[in-house]
Design a protein around this motif. Sequence first.
Motif, PDB file in Angstrom:
ATOM      1  N   ARG A 175       0.808  -1.322   0.007  1.00 33.02           N
ATOM      2  CA  ARG A 175       0.104  -0.094  -0.024  1.00 33.02           C
ATOM      3  C   ARG A 175       0.886   1.170   0.087  1.00 33.02           C
ATOM      4  N   THR A 176       0.347   2.296  -0.546  1.00 33.45           N
ATOM      5  CA  THR A 176       1.442   3.664  -0.893  1.00 33.45           C
ATOM      6  C   THR A 176       1.250   4.150   0.681  1.00 33.45           C
ATOM      7  N   VAL A 177       0.561   4.185   1.471  1.00 29.71           N
ATOM      8  CA  VAL A 177       0.538   4.951   2.770  1.00 29.71           C
ATOM      9  C   VAL A 177       1.465   3.668   3.492  1.00 29.71           C
ATOM     10  N   GLY A 178       1.569   2.538   3.381  1.00 32.49           N
ATOM     11  CA  GLY A 178       2.543   1.611   4.031  1.00 32.49           C
ATOM     12  C   GLY A 178       3.846   2.093   3.653  1.00 32.49           C
ATOM     13  N   GLU A 420      -0.913   0.056  -6.547  1.00 29.98           N
ATOM     14  CA  GLU A 420      -0.617  -0.900  -5.607  1.00 29.98           C
ATOM     15  C   GLU A 420      -0.700  -2.300  -5.658  1.00 29.98           C
ATOM     16  N   GLN A 421      -1.682  -2.594  -6.681  1.00 27.66           N
ATOM     17  CA  GLN A 421      -1.881  -4.133  -7.161  1.00 27.66           C
ATOM     18  C   GLN A 421      -0.476  -4.452  -7.732  1.00 27.66           C
ATOM     19  N   ARG A 422      -0.030  -3.379  -8.675  1.00 29.01           N
ATOM     20  CA  ARG A 422       1.345  -4.113  -9.305  1.00 29.01           C
ATOM     21  C   ARG A 422       2.530  -4.204  -8.250  1.00 29.01           C
ATOM     22  N   ARG A 423       2.241  -3.102  -7.467  1.00 31.80           N
ATOM     23  CA  ARG A 423       3.545  -3.498  -6.222  1.00 31.80           C
ATOM     24  C   ARG A 423       3.435  -4.482  -5.470  1.00 31.80           C
ATOM     25  N   ARG A 424       2.181  -4.965  -5.260  1.00 28.74           N
ATOM     26  CA  ARG A 424       1.938  -6.235  -4.549  1.00 28.74           C
ATOM     27  C   ARG A 424       2.583  -7.552  -5.190  1.00 28.74           C
ATOM     28  N   LEU A 425       2.243  -7.366  -6.610  1.00 32.67           N
ATOM     29  CA  LEU A 425       2.685  -8.760  -7.383  1.00 32.67           C
ATOM     30  C   LEU A 425       4.386  -8.440  -7.421  1.00 32.67           C
ATOM     31  N   ARG A 426       5.126  -7.198  -7.393  1.00 31.49           N
ATOM     32  CA  ARG A 426       6.243  -7.249  -7.585  1.00 31.49           C
ATOM     33  C   ARG A 426       7.016  -7.555  -6.196  1.00 31.49           C
ATOM     34  N   ILE A 427       6.297  -7.456  -5.124  1.00 34.60           N
ATOM     35  CA  ILE A 427       6.777  -7.644  -3.784  1.00 34.60           C
ATOM     36  C   ILE A 427       6.501  -9.284  -3.334  1.00 34.60           C
ATOM     37  N   GLU A 428       5.242  -9.615  -3.652  1.00 37.19           N
ATOM     38  CA  GLU A 428       4.938 -11.089  -2.896  1.00 37.19           C
ATOM     39  C   GLU A 428       5.243 -12.000  -4.236  1.00 37.19           C
TER      40      GLU A 428
END
Length: 442
Positions: A175-178, A420-428
């Motif tokens: 999440r961007t806030v995270g 945020e969805q794209r960032r989640r895929l990149r992280i996890e």
Amino acid sequence: MRLDVIPPLGADSLLVLLVGLAALLLVARVLGRLATLVGLPTIVGELLTGVLLGPSLLGHLYPQASRLLLPSEAGDMHLIDAVGQLGVLLLVGITGTHLDLGLLRDRRRTAVTVSLSGLVLPLLCGVGLGLALSAPAGDGRTERTLFALFLGVAMGVTALPVIAKTLTDMGLLHRTVGQLILMAGTVDDAVCWFLLSLLAAAATTGLTAGSVAVSVAALAGFAVVAATVGRVAVRAVMRRAARSPDAGPTVAATVVIVLIGAATSHALGMEAVLGAFVAGLLVGTPDPAKLAPLRTVVLTVLAPIFLASAGLRMDLTALADPGLAWTALAVVLVAIGGKFCGAYAGARLSGLSTWEGLAVGAGMNARGVVEVIVALAGLRLGIFDVGMYTVVVLVAIVTSVMAPPMLRVTLGRVRVDAEEQRRRLRIEGPDPVPAARASPSP
């Protein structure tokens, strides 16, 4: 020339270490699971493990049972501390690999504003409260000033390791806030470690222009070298490790780089977690599948041991003293109010929505083991007594337990966007590790 051979770890010490690690990990996992069943992240149960097994509860009610499960000698306890330190350094390092540097460049003004507001207000509130309280170190002007400044730093810190574990447990790291909370917390902690080093010097040898100059030069030099030579070297190592189809080389290279970064910052007089986080930033975001084995071991084994051991040195029975209990209440309220209001104000001034600002205030409020480190420094230097040490550690536990449910409520009102969805895929990766599913993302 014959060199002396270092004797191996004694049989008794090995047994104590194995039993202690097993007890901490088992109870941490059980309490962590119970926490998830009532809708809280696992970190809540892991933090309470030390309170349960330490002098606050088991050590007070059944001291013999506590001595059977946990070390009673300082040398044996230091072995468990070493395992915990490895866990926290790798946890912070992995978190650094997940930080979105593109977002940092785009939102740097927001991160700095949140950081400064979330640092200055609680620091000033802590100093004011410290001046109003009776300093345990003595009634002299210098002692009272040092006590107030130490309490101010304790109020201003943000626990990067605890925030990292909380966001990971709750599936909020993407999440961007995270990401903003992590960036602002990093700035906060860097400033507080710098202030802590100055106060420690003032308490021992006195504060001089030379000691200040050395501290500033060390911090600036570390940042410059990391951004230039370190960045090039780390990228070369990680590219070579990525050539292997196996995860082993990438995991090993990441661990070595994180430990070197931690050792470097520690040798320069700064906190080791700062160097570990910077090293993680330099590593970047490799293939999620390559880091999955390390991520799983750290989140499910090493980090819980570290978090469980954090509460072993506090004694809540000291709060039976009414005077200390009122002091504890005042310190907790000032710590929560100052940090929350400061971070929220910074977020709103930066254009974030009300719910985003509340989420930033909740996340920045988690003090965790960074607060414990400040408290230990104050105790070691004679600025805090045992009672005040317990009060400051209590702030760490209360704020760390408060943060997860507040983050769940506030971020539940903030829509998840495509970035945020794209960032989640990149992280996890396409199949997140079990630890990341411990608490679903809002």
